[in-house]
Design a protein around this motif. Structure first.
Motif, short mmCIF file in Angstrom:
data_model
loop_
_atom_site.label_atom_id
_atom_site.label_comp_id
_atom_site.label_asym_id
_atom_site.label_seq_id
_atom_site.Cartn_x
_atom_site.Cartn_y
_atom_site.Cartn_z
N ASP A 102 0.64 -1.69 0.56
CA ASP A 102 -0.18 0.02 -0.05
C ASP A 102 1.42 1.42 0.74
O ASP A 102 1.89 1.35 0.39
N SER A 103 -0.34 2.21 0.47
CA SER A 103 0.85 3.69 -0.18
C SER A 103 1.93 3.78 1.18
O SER A 103 2.95 4.40 0.70
N SER A 104 1.50 3.73 2.17
CA SER A 104 2.82 3.48 3.26
C SER A 104 3.78 2.56 3.38
O SER A 104 5.39 2.93 3.66
N PHE A 105 3.66 1.42 2.25
CA PHE A 105 5.00 0.41 2.55
C PHE A 105 5.45 0.75 1.34
O PHE A 105 6.59 0.94 1.21
N LEU A 106 5.21 1.74 0.25
CA LEU A 106 5.73 2.50 -0.94
C LEU A 106 6.74 3.80 0.08
O LEU A 106 8.23 3.91 -0.45
N ASP A 107 5.98 4.09 0.81
CA ASP A 107 6.44 5.36 1.43
C ASP A 107 8.37 4.78 2.40
O ASP A 107 9.29 5.61 1.66
N ALA A 108 7.86 3.48 2.86
CA ALA A 108 8.59 3.30 3.66
C ALA A 108 10.22 2.41 2.73
O ALA A 108 11.80 2.53 2.85
N LEU A 109 9.86 2.16 1.17
CA LEU A 109 10.53 1.63 0.47
C LEU A 109 11.62 2.97 -0.57
O LEU A 109 12.51 3.45 -0.63
N ILE A 110 11.08 4.04 -0.19
CA ILE A 110 11.54 5.30 -0.60
C ILE A 110 12.40 5.59 0.30
O ILE A 110 13.64 6.38 0.05
N ALA A 111 11.79 5.81 1.35
CA ALA A 111 12.67 6.29 1.95
C ALA A 111 14.12 5.42 2.71
O ALA A 111 15.02 6.03 3.39
N LEU A 112 14.20 3.86 1.96
CA LEU A 112 15.09 3.05 2.45
C LEU A 112 15.99 3.73 1.34
O LEU A 112 17.14 3.34 1.19
#
Length: 464
Positions: A9-19
Protein backbone atom coordinates in the motif's frame (compact mmCIF):
# COMPACT_ATOMS: atom_id res chain seq x y z
CA UNK A 1 2.90 -21.21 5.20
CA UNK A 2 -0.21 -19.14 4.70
CA UNK A 3 -1.41 -18.92 1.09
CA UNK A 4 -1.70 -15.15 1.34
CA UNK A 5 1.07 -12.58 1.18
CA UNK A 6 1.17 -9.12 2.65
CA UNK A 7 -0.20 -6.23 0.61
CA UNK A 8 1.69 -3.29 -0.85
CA UNK A 9 0.00 0.00 0.00
CA UNK A 10 1.03 3.65 0.04
CA UNK A 11 2.69 3.39 3.43
CA UNK A 12 4.78 0.42 2.22
CA UNK A 13 5.83 2.41 -0.87
CA UNK A 14 6.74 5.38 1.31
CA UNK A 15 8.92 3.10 3.40
CA UNK A 16 10.67 1.80 0.24
CA UNK A 17 11.36 5.35 -0.88
CA UNK A 18 12.75 6.22 2.56
CA UNK A 19 15.17 3.30 2.28
CA UNK A 20 16.36 4.23 -1.23
CA UNK A 21 15.23 7.28 -3.23
CA UNK A 22 12.01 8.35 -4.91
CA UNK A 23 13.49 8.11 -8.40
CA UNK A 24 14.55 4.50 -7.79
CA UNK A 25 11.12 3.17 -6.78
CA UNK A 26 8.55 2.69 -9.53
CA UNK A 27 5.06 1.25 -9.92
CA UNK A 28 4.94 2.08 -13.64
CA UNK A 29 2.93 -0.62 -15.42
CA UNK A 30 5.37 -0.76 -18.34
CA UNK A 31 8.43 -1.02 -16.10
CA UNK A 32 6.83 -3.66 -13.89
CA UNK A 33 5.80 -5.68 -16.96
CA UNK A 34 9.37 -5.52 -18.27
CA UNK A 35 10.72 -6.80 -14.95
CA UNK A 36 8.35 -9.76 -14.95
CA UNK A 37 9.52 -10.84 -18.41
CA UNK A 38 12.56 -12.86 -19.47
CA UNK A 39 13.75 -14.17 -22.86
CA UNK A 40 11.54 -17.25 -22.75
CA UNK A 41 8.06 -18.12 -23.99
CA UNK A 42 6.67 -18.13 -20.44
CA UNK A 43 3.88 -15.66 -19.68
CA UNK A 44 5.09 -12.44 -18.08
CA UNK A 45 4.07 -11.86 -14.45
CA UNK A 46 4.70 -8.32 -13.29
CA UNK A 47 5.73 -7.34 -9.75
CA UNK A 48 3.80 -4.62 -7.94
CA UNK A 49 6.84 -2.37 -7.63
CA UNK A 50 10.42 -2.22 -8.91
CA UNK A 51 13.24 -0.90 -6.70
CA UNK A 52 16.71 -0.12 -8.06
CA UNK A 53 19.40 -0.68 -5.43
CA UNK A 54 22.95 0.65 -5.13
CA UNK A 55 24.43 -1.37 -2.28
CA UNK A 56 24.19 -4.51 -0.18
CA UNK A 57 22.93 -2.36 2.70
CA UNK A 58 20.00 -1.12 0.63
CA UNK A 59 19.11 -4.66 -0.44
CA UNK A 60 19.30 -5.76 3.19
CA UNK A 61 17.01 -2.97 4.39
CA UNK A 62 14.47 -3.66 1.64
CA UNK A 63 14.40 -7.38 2.39
CA UNK A 64 13.92 -6.64 6.11
CA UNK A 65 10.92 -4.48 5.21
CA UNK A 66 9.49 -7.19 2.93
CA UNK A 67 10.08 -9.88 5.55
CA UNK A 68 8.23 -7.81 8.16
CA UNK A 69 5.20 -7.45 5.85
CA UNK A 70 5.56 -10.91 4.24
CA UNK A 71 5.87 -9.40 0.77
CA UNK A 72 7.52 -11.48 -2.01
CA UNK A 73 10.96 -10.44 -3.26
CA UNK A 74 12.22 -11.19 -6.79
CA UNK A 75 15.83 -10.32 -7.71
CA UNK A 76 16.49 -9.04 -11.24
CA UNK A 77 19.75 -8.69 -13.16
CA UNK A 78 19.42 -8.28 -16.94
CA UNK A 79 16.34 -10.41 -17.60
CA UNK A 80 18.07 -12.87 -19.95
CA UNK A 81 16.93 -16.07 -18.18
CA UNK A 82 14.93 -18.72 -20.03
CA UNK A 83 12.73 -20.51 -17.51
CA UNK A 84 10.57 -17.74 -16.05
CA UNK A 85 13.01 -16.96 -13.24
CA UNK A 86 11.99 -13.30 -12.91
CA UNK A 87 8.23 -13.78 -13.14
CA UNK A 88 6.54 -12.30 -10.07
CA UNK A 89 4.08 -15.18 -9.66
CA UNK A 90 2.65 -13.67 -6.47
CA UNK A 91 3.36 -10.00 -7.15
CA UNK A 92 5.64 -8.26 -4.67
CA UNK A 93 8.87 -6.27 -4.93
CA UNK A 94 11.35 -6.71 -7.74
CA UNK A 95 14.84 -5.71 -6.59
CA UNK A 96 16.74 -4.62 -9.70
CA UNK A 97 20.51 -4.90 -9.07
CA UNK A 98 21.58 -3.54 -12.48
CA UNK A 99 22.90 -0.29 -10.92
CA UNK A 100 25.21 -2.24 -8.62
CA UNK A 101 28.08 -2.11 -11.10
CA UNK A 102 31.16 -1.54 -8.95
CA UNK A 103 34.21 -3.69 -9.64
CA UNK A 104 35.25 -3.76 -6.01
CA UNK A 105 38.80 -5.10 -6.29
CA UNK A 106 40.97 -6.93 -8.82
CA UNK A 107 43.79 -8.99 -7.31
CA UNK A 108 46.05 -10.06 -10.19
CA UNK A 109 48.51 -11.82 -7.88
CA UNK A 110 45.70 -14.06 -6.57
CA UNK A 111 43.89 -14.42 -9.91
CA UNK A 112 40.57 -13.26 -8.48
CA UNK A 113 38.19 -10.31 -8.50
CA UNK A 114 35.26 -9.12 -6.38
CA UNK A 115 32.34 -7.40 -8.14
CA UNK A 116 28.88 -6.19 -7.29
CA UNK A 117 26.11 -8.41 -8.64
CA UNK A 118 25.03 -6.04 -11.42
CA UNK A 119 28.37 -6.11 -13.26
CA UNK A 120 27.99 -7.95 -16.57
CA UNK A 121 30.55 -10.40 -17.93
CA UNK A 122 31.44 -8.18 -20.91
CA UNK A 123 31.96 -5.16 -18.66
CA UNK A 124 34.26 -7.18 -16.41
CA UNK A 125 36.38 -8.46 -19.29
CA UNK A 126 36.65 -4.99 -20.79
CA UNK A 127 37.86 -3.72 -17.41
CA UNK A 128 40.37 -6.58 -17.15
CA UNK A 129 41.75 -6.17 -20.68
CA UNK A 130 44.99 -4.40 -19.67
CA UNK A 131 45.73 -6.79 -16.80
CA UNK A 132 46.35 -9.81 -19.02
CA UNK A 133 43.50 -11.64 -17.25
CA UNK A 134 39.97 -12.61 -18.24
CA UNK A 135 36.84 -14.26 -16.87
CA UNK A 136 35.91 -17.19 -19.11
CA UNK A 137 32.26 -18.04 -18.42
CA UNK A 138 30.33 -17.03 -21.54
CA UNK A 139 26.62 -17.95 -21.68
CA UNK A 140 26.14 -15.86 -24.82
CA UNK A 141 23.94 -13.13 -23.39
CA UNK A 142 25.69 -10.26 -21.61
CA UNK A 143 24.20 -11.41 -18.34
CA UNK A 144 24.92 -9.97 -14.90
CA UNK A 145 27.39 -11.92 -12.79
CA UNK A 146 24.90 -12.08 -9.93
CA UNK A 147 22.34 -13.61 -12.27
CA UNK A 148 24.91 -16.00 -13.73
CA UNK A 149 25.74 -17.13 -10.20
CA UNK A 150 22.10 -17.56 -9.28
CA UNK A 151 21.37 -19.74 -12.33
CA UNK A 152 24.72 -21.60 -12.24
CA UNK A 153 25.44 -20.44 -15.78
CA UNK A 154 28.02 -21.95 -18.10
CA UNK A 155 28.25 -21.55 -21.89
CA UNK A 156 30.72 -22.03 -24.69
CA UNK A 157 33.94 -22.09 -22.61
CA UNK A 158 32.68 -24.54 -20.00
CA UNK A 159 34.35 -27.56 -21.58
CA UNK A 160 37.75 -26.15 -20.55
CA UNK A 161 37.09 -23.65 -17.76
CA UNK A 162 34.02 -25.12 -16.07
CA UNK A 163 30.80 -23.37 -15.04
CA UNK A 164 29.97 -20.73 -12.44
CA UNK A 165 30.03 -23.57 -9.90
CA UNK A 166 33.78 -23.99 -10.40
CA UNK A 167 34.60 -20.29 -10.73
CA UNK A 168 32.92 -18.60 -7.76
CA UNK A 169 35.11 -18.40 -4.66
CA UNK A 170 32.84 -16.47 -2.32
CA UNK A 171 29.54 -14.59 -2.18
CA UNK A 172 27.90 -11.83 -0.22
CA UNK A 173 24.25 -12.80 0.24
CA UNK A 174 21.25 -11.09 1.80
CA UNK A 175 19.17 -13.74 3.56
CA UNK A 176 15.34 -13.89 3.69
CA UNK A 177 15.45 -12.04 7.03
CA UNK A 178 17.66 -9.29 5.60
CA UNK A 179 20.87 -10.38 7.29
CA UNK A 180 24.13 -10.14 5.31
CA UNK A 181 26.27 -13.28 5.02
CA UNK A 182 29.70 -13.79 3.49
CA UNK A 183 29.80 -17.41 2.41
CA UNK A 184 33.57 -18.11 2.28
CA UNK A 185 37.07 -16.67 2.31
CA UNK A 186 39.13 -16.15 -0.86
CA UNK A 187 41.23 -19.24 -0.24
CA UNK A 188 41.30 -21.60 -3.21
CA UNK A 189 40.10 -24.42 -0.99
CA UNK A 190 38.55 -24.85 2.43
CA UNK A 191 37.22 -27.66 4.63
CA UNK A 192 35.52 -25.27 7.07
CA UNK A 193 31.94 -26.25 7.78
CA UNK A 194 29.06 -26.45 5.32
CA UNK A 195 29.73 -25.20 1.79
CA UNK A 196 27.52 -22.11 1.89
CA UNK A 197 28.88 -20.71 -1.37
CA UNK A 198 27.64 -23.63 -3.42
CA UNK A 199 24.32 -23.63 -1.58
CA UNK A 200 23.54 -20.27 -3.18
CA UNK A 201 25.06 -20.94 -6.61
CA UNK A 202 22.08 -22.07 -8.67
CA UNK A 203 19.52 -21.24 -5.99
CA UNK A 204 17.87 -18.72 -8.35
CA UNK A 205 17.15 -16.19 -5.62
CA UNK A 206 14.98 -18.63 -3.66
CA UNK A 207 17.27 -18.73 -0.60
CA UNK A 208 18.70 -15.22 -0.65
CA UNK A 209 19.92 -12.43 -2.92
CA UNK A 210 23.50 -12.41 -4.17
CA UNK A 211 24.89 -8.87 -3.97
CA UNK A 212 28.66 -9.43 -4.42
CA UNK A 213 30.63 -12.19 -6.12
CA UNK A 214 34.30 -13.13 -5.86
CA UNK A 215 35.43 -14.91 -9.03
CA UNK A 216 38.43 -16.82 -10.33
CA UNK A 217 40.36 -15.20 -13.16
CA UNK A 218 42.64 -16.71 -15.81
CA UNK A 219 45.54 -15.50 -17.85
CA UNK A 220 44.67 -14.55 -21.42
CA UNK A 221 46.05 -17.39 -23.59
CA UNK A 222 49.25 -16.72 -25.46
CA UNK A 223 47.65 -17.94 -28.68
CA UNK A 224 44.00 -18.37 -29.71
CA UNK A 225 42.68 -19.89 -32.89
CA UNK A 226 39.12 -20.67 -33.97
CA UNK A 227 37.66 -22.65 -36.84
CA UNK A 228 34.49 -24.14 -38.23
CA UNK A 229 34.16 -27.47 -40.02
CA UNK A 230 31.09 -28.94 -41.76
CA UNK A 231 30.33 -32.67 -41.61
CA UNK A 232 28.41 -35.09 -43.82
CA UNK A 233 26.04 -35.96 -40.97
CA UNK A 234 25.04 -34.98 -37.45
CA UNK A 235 26.34 -38.31 -36.20
CA UNK A 236 29.77 -37.68 -37.74
CA UNK A 237 30.02 -34.27 -36.07
CA UNK A 238 28.97 -35.63 -32.66
CA UNK A 239 31.40 -38.55 -32.90
CA UNK A 240 34.22 -36.08 -33.56
CA UNK A 241 33.27 -34.28 -30.34
CA UNK A 242 33.16 -37.49 -28.34
CA UNK A 243 36.58 -38.62 -29.57
CA UNK A 244 38.10 -35.18 -28.85
CA UNK A 245 36.82 -35.14 -25.27
CA UNK A 246 37.52 -38.78 -24.48
CA UNK A 247 41.14 -38.34 -25.66
CA UNK A 248 41.63 -35.45 -23.23
CA UNK A 249 42.32 -32.68 -25.77
CA UNK A 250 42.21 -29.41 -23.76
CA UNK A 251 40.00 -27.65 -26.31
CA UNK A 252 38.50 -24.35 -25.15
CA UNK A 253 35.23 -24.47 -27.08
CA UNK A 254 33.54 -27.05 -29.28
CA UNK A 255 30.03 -26.15 -30.41
CA UNK A 256 27.58 -28.03 -32.62
CA UNK A 257 25.05 -26.48 -35.01
CA UNK A 258 22.79 -28.64 -37.17
CA UNK A 259 21.98 -27.80 -40.79
CA UNK A 260 18.78 -25.90 -39.89
CA UNK A 261 20.71 -23.76 -37.43
CA UNK A 262 23.49 -23.09 -39.95
CA UNK A 263 20.92 -21.96 -42.51
CA UNK A 264 19.40 -19.61 -39.92
CA UNK A 265 22.83 -18.29 -38.86
CA UNK A 266 23.82 -17.58 -42.47
CA UNK A 267 20.65 -15.57 -43.09
CA UNK A 268 20.67 -13.71 -39.78
CA UNK A 269 24.38 -12.85 -39.67
CA UNK A 270 24.81 -12.50 -43.46
CA UNK A 271 27.33 -15.33 -43.78
CA UNK A 272 27.81 -18.03 -46.38
CA UNK A 273 28.90 -21.12 -44.48
CA UNK A 274 27.96 -24.52 -45.84
CA UNK A 275 24.47 -25.58 -44.76
CA UNK A 276 25.44 -28.81 -43.02
CA UNK A 277 25.97 -30.11 -39.48
CA UNK A 278 28.92 -28.00 -38.32
CA UNK A 279 31.34 -27.78 -35.42
CA UNK A 280 32.74 -24.48 -34.15
CA UNK A 281 36.14 -24.90 -32.44
CA UNK A 282 38.39 -22.67 -30.38
CA UNK A 283 41.89 -23.59 -29.20
CA UNK A 284 43.87 -21.85 -26.41
CA UNK A 285 47.52 -22.27 -25.46
CA UNK A 286 51.11 -21.69 -26.54
CA UNK A 287 51.86 -21.64 -30.28
CA UNK A 288 53.32 -25.14 -30.10
CA UNK A 289 50.53 -26.47 -27.90
CA UNK A 290 47.96 -24.95 -30.23
CA UNK A 291 49.56 -26.61 -33.24
CA UNK A 292 49.46 -30.00 -31.54
CA UNK A 293 45.81 -29.62 -30.51
CA UNK A 294 44.79 -28.55 -34.01
CA UNK A 295 46.54 -31.43 -35.73
CA UNK A 296 44.97 -34.03 -33.43
CA UNK A 297 41.45 -32.60 -33.74
CA UNK A 298 41.79 -32.22 -37.53
CA UNK A 299 42.71 -35.90 -37.66
CA UNK A 300 39.59 -36.85 -35.70
CA UNK A 301 37.41 -34.66 -37.93
CA UNK A 302 38.85 -36.11 -41.13
CA UNK A 303 38.21 -39.61 -39.83
CA UNK A 304 34.50 -38.75 -39.71
CA UNK A 305 34.38 -36.87 -43.01
CA UNK A 306 35.03 -33.30 -41.85
CA UNK A 307 37.62 -31.94 -44.27
CA UNK A 308 37.00 -28.24 -44.93
CA UNK A 309 38.25 -26.28 -41.93
CA UNK A 310 37.84 -22.50 -42.15
CA UNK A 311 40.16 -20.70 -39.74
CA UNK A 312 39.71 -17.46 -37.81
CA UNK A 313 42.99 -16.39 -36.19
CA UNK A 314 42.44 -12.62 -36.09
CA UNK A 315 40.48 -11.19 -33.17
CA UNK A 316 37.87 -9.58 -35.43
CA UNK A 317 37.33 -12.84 -37.35
CA UNK A 318 36.92 -14.82 -34.14
CA UNK A 319 34.52 -12.21 -32.79
CA UNK A 320 32.43 -12.47 -35.96
CA UNK A 321 32.35 -16.26 -35.75
CA UNK A 322 31.34 -16.38 -32.09
CA UNK A 323 28.86 -13.54 -32.50
CA UNK A 324 27.11 -15.66 -35.12
CA UNK A 325 27.08 -18.60 -32.71
CA UNK A 326 25.76 -16.52 -29.82
CA UNK A 327 22.98 -15.13 -32.01
CA UNK A 328 21.80 -18.63 -32.94
CA UNK A 329 18.64 -18.36 -30.78
CA UNK A 330 17.56 -15.11 -32.40
CA UNK A 331 18.57 -16.40 -35.83
CA UNK A 332 16.25 -19.39 -35.47
CA UNK A 333 13.35 -17.20 -34.30
CA UNK A 334 13.95 -14.86 -37.26
CA UNK A 335 13.22 -17.78 -39.61
CA UNK A 336 9.61 -17.61 -38.39
CA UNK A 337 8.83 -13.91 -37.76
CA UNK A 338 6.40 -13.30 -34.93
CA UNK A 339 7.03 -16.71 -33.38
CA UNK A 340 8.52 -17.74 -30.04
CA UNK A 341 10.69 -20.66 -29.05
CA UNK A 342 10.77 -23.47 -26.50
CA UNK A 343 14.43 -24.23 -25.83
CA UNK A 344 15.68 -27.39 -24.18
CA UNK A 345 19.07 -27.57 -22.47
CA UNK A 346 19.50 -31.20 -21.54
CA UNK A 347 22.94 -32.48 -20.58
CA UNK A 348 24.00 -36.13 -20.71
CA UNK A 349 27.18 -38.13 -20.08
CA UNK A 350 29.45 -37.70 -23.09
CA UNK A 351 29.16 -41.41 -23.99
CA UNK A 352 25.39 -40.96 -24.52
CA UNK A 353 25.60 -37.68 -26.44
CA UNK A 354 25.27 -39.08 -29.97
CA UNK A 355 22.28 -41.19 -28.98
CA UNK A 356 20.55 -38.26 -27.25
CA UNK A 357 21.05 -35.83 -30.13
CA UNK A 358 20.16 -38.27 -32.91
CA UNK A 359 16.95 -39.33 -31.18
CA UNK A 360 16.08 -35.67 -30.66
CA UNK A 361 16.71 -34.99 -34.36
CA UNK A 362 14.46 -37.92 -35.30
CA UNK A 363 11.66 -36.47 -33.15
CA UNK A 364 12.18 -33.07 -34.73
CA UNK A 365 11.94 -34.45 -38.26
CA UNK A 366 8.64 -36.19 -37.47
CA UNK A 367 7.12 -32.95 -36.20
CA UNK A 368 5.53 -30.16 -38.23
CA UNK A 369 7.33 -27.56 -36.10
CA UNK A 370 10.47 -25.83 -37.34
CA UNK A 371 13.38 -26.61 -35.04
CA UNK A 372 17.13 -26.39 -34.66
CA UNK A 373 19.84 -28.09 -32.62
CA UNK A 374 22.80 -26.26 -31.17
CA UNK A 375 24.92 -26.98 -28.16
CA UNK A 376 27.98 -26.83 -25.94
CA UNK A 377 28.51 -30.45 -26.82
CA UNK A 378 32.01 -30.67 -25.37
CA UNK A 379 30.40 -31.19 -21.95
CA UNK A 380 27.35 -33.11 -23.16
CA UNK A 381 25.01 -30.09 -23.15
CA UNK A 382 22.79 -29.37 -26.16
CA UNK A 383 19.79 -27.22 -27.01
CA UNK A 384 16.88 -28.06 -29.27
CA UNK A 385 14.76 -25.02 -30.13
CA UNK A 386 11.18 -25.56 -31.25
CA UNK A 387 9.64 -22.48 -32.87
CA UNK A 388 5.89 -21.99 -32.51
CA UNK A 389 3.17 -19.44 -33.25
CA UNK A 390 2.17 -17.92 -29.88
CA UNK A 391 -1.43 -17.69 -31.12
CA UNK A 392 -1.55 -21.40 -31.91
CA UNK A 393 -2.07 -23.47 -28.76
CA UNK A 394 -1.58 -26.75 -30.63
CA UNK A 395 1.90 -25.66 -31.72
CA UNK A 396 2.84 -24.65 -28.17
CA UNK A 397 1.64 -28.01 -26.86
CA UNK A 398 3.66 -29.81 -29.53
CA UNK A 399 6.78 -27.83 -28.59
CA UNK A 400 6.27 -28.71 -24.94
CA UNK A 401 5.74 -32.38 -25.84
CA UNK A 402 8.98 -32.51 -27.80
CA UNK A 403 10.84 -30.75 -24.99
CA UNK A 404 9.44 -33.23 -22.45
CA UNK A 405 10.73 -36.14 -24.54
CA UNK A 406 14.23 -34.62 -24.52
CA UNK A 407 14.15 -34.18 -20.75
CA UNK A 408 12.81 -37.67 -20.06
CA UNK A 409 15.42 -39.17 -22.38
CA UNK A 410 18.25 -37.23 -20.72
CA UNK A 411 17.20 -38.27 -17.22
CA UNK A 412 16.90 -41.90 -18.35
CA UNK A 413 20.51 -41.61 -19.57
CA UNK A 414 21.58 -40.37 -16.11
CA UNK A 415 21.72 -36.82 -17.39
CA UNK A 416 19.89 -33.69 -16.28
CA UNK A 417 16.83 -31.71 -17.34
CA UNK A 418 18.91 -28.52 -17.40
CA UNK A 419 22.60 -28.09 -18.10
CA UNK A 420 22.60 -24.32 -17.66
CA UNK A 421 19.22 -22.58 -17.94
CA UNK A 422 18.08 -23.57 -14.46
CA UNK A 423 14.64 -24.53 -13.18
CA UNK A 424 12.70 -21.28 -12.61
CA UNK A 425 9.04 -22.27 -12.70
CA UNK A 426 9.30 -23.74 -16.20
CA UNK A 427 11.04 -27.00 -15.25
CA UNK A 428 9.84 -27.62 -11.70
CA UNK A 429 7.87 -30.70 -12.71
CA UNK A 430 11.04 -32.52 -13.78
CA UNK A 431 12.92 -32.26 -10.50
CA UNK A 432 11.25 -35.27 -8.89
CA UNK A 433 12.13 -37.44 -11.90
CA UNK A 434 15.76 -36.35 -11.61
CA UNK A 435 16.24 -36.42 -7.83
CA UNK A 436 13.41 -38.61 -6.59
CA UNK A 437 10.93 -37.58 -3.92
CA UNK A 438 13.63 -37.96 -1.26
CA UNK A 439 15.96 -35.48 -2.98
CA UNK A 440 13.13 -33.05 -3.60
CA UNK A 441 12.09 -33.33 0.05
CA UNK A 442 15.59 -32.23 1.13
CA UNK A 443 15.33 -29.19 -1.14
CA UNK A 444 11.95 -28.30 0.37
CA UNK A 445 13.37 -28.72 3.86
CA UNK A 446 16.21 -26.30 3.06
CA UNK A 447 13.78 -23.79 1.58
CA UNK A 448 11.45 -23.96 4.58
CA UNK A 449 14.33 -23.68 7.05
CA UNK A 450 15.92 -20.63 5.42
CA UNK A 451 12.77 -18.95 4.10
CA UNK A 452 9.82 -20.10 6.23
CA UNK A 453 7.52 -17.38 4.90
CA UNK A 454 8.44 -18.26 1.29
CA UNK A 455 9.07 -14.65 0.28
CA UNK A 456 12.24 -15.22 -1.76
CA UNK A 457 11.30 -15.66 -5.44
CA UNK A 458 8.34 -17.86 -4.52
CA UNK A 459 7.11 -20.48 -6.96
CA UNK A 460 10.57 -21.27 -8.35
CA UNK A 461 12.55 -24.54 -8.09
CA UNK A 462 10.32 -26.10 -5.39
CA UNK A 463 6.72 -25.48 -4.38
CA UNK A 464 5.74 -25.31 -0.71
Amino acid sequence: MSSTYGTIDSSFLDALIALTAEDRVSTSAALCEQHGTDESYHTAKAPDVVVFTLSTKEVSNIVKLCAKHKVPVIPYGTGTSLEGHVAALHGGVCIDLSLMTEIVEVRPEDLDVTVQAGVTRKTLNEYLRDTGLFFPIDPGADASLGGMTSTRASGTNAVRYGTMRENVLSLTVVTPTGEVVKTASRAKKSAAGYDLTHLYIGAEGTLGIVTEVTLRLYGIPESISAAICPFPSLEAAVNTVIMTIQCGIPIARIELLDENQMDAVNKYSKLNYEVAPTLFFEFHGSPQGLKEQVEIVKGFAEEFGGTHFQWADKQEDRDRLWSARHNAYYAALAMRPGCKGVSSDACVPISRLAEAILETKADMEKSDLYGTIVGHVGDGNFHALFVFDPDNEDQLNEAKRLNARIVERAIAMEGTCTGEHGIGHGKMKYLESEFGEEGLAIMRTLKKALDPDNIMNPGKIVSL
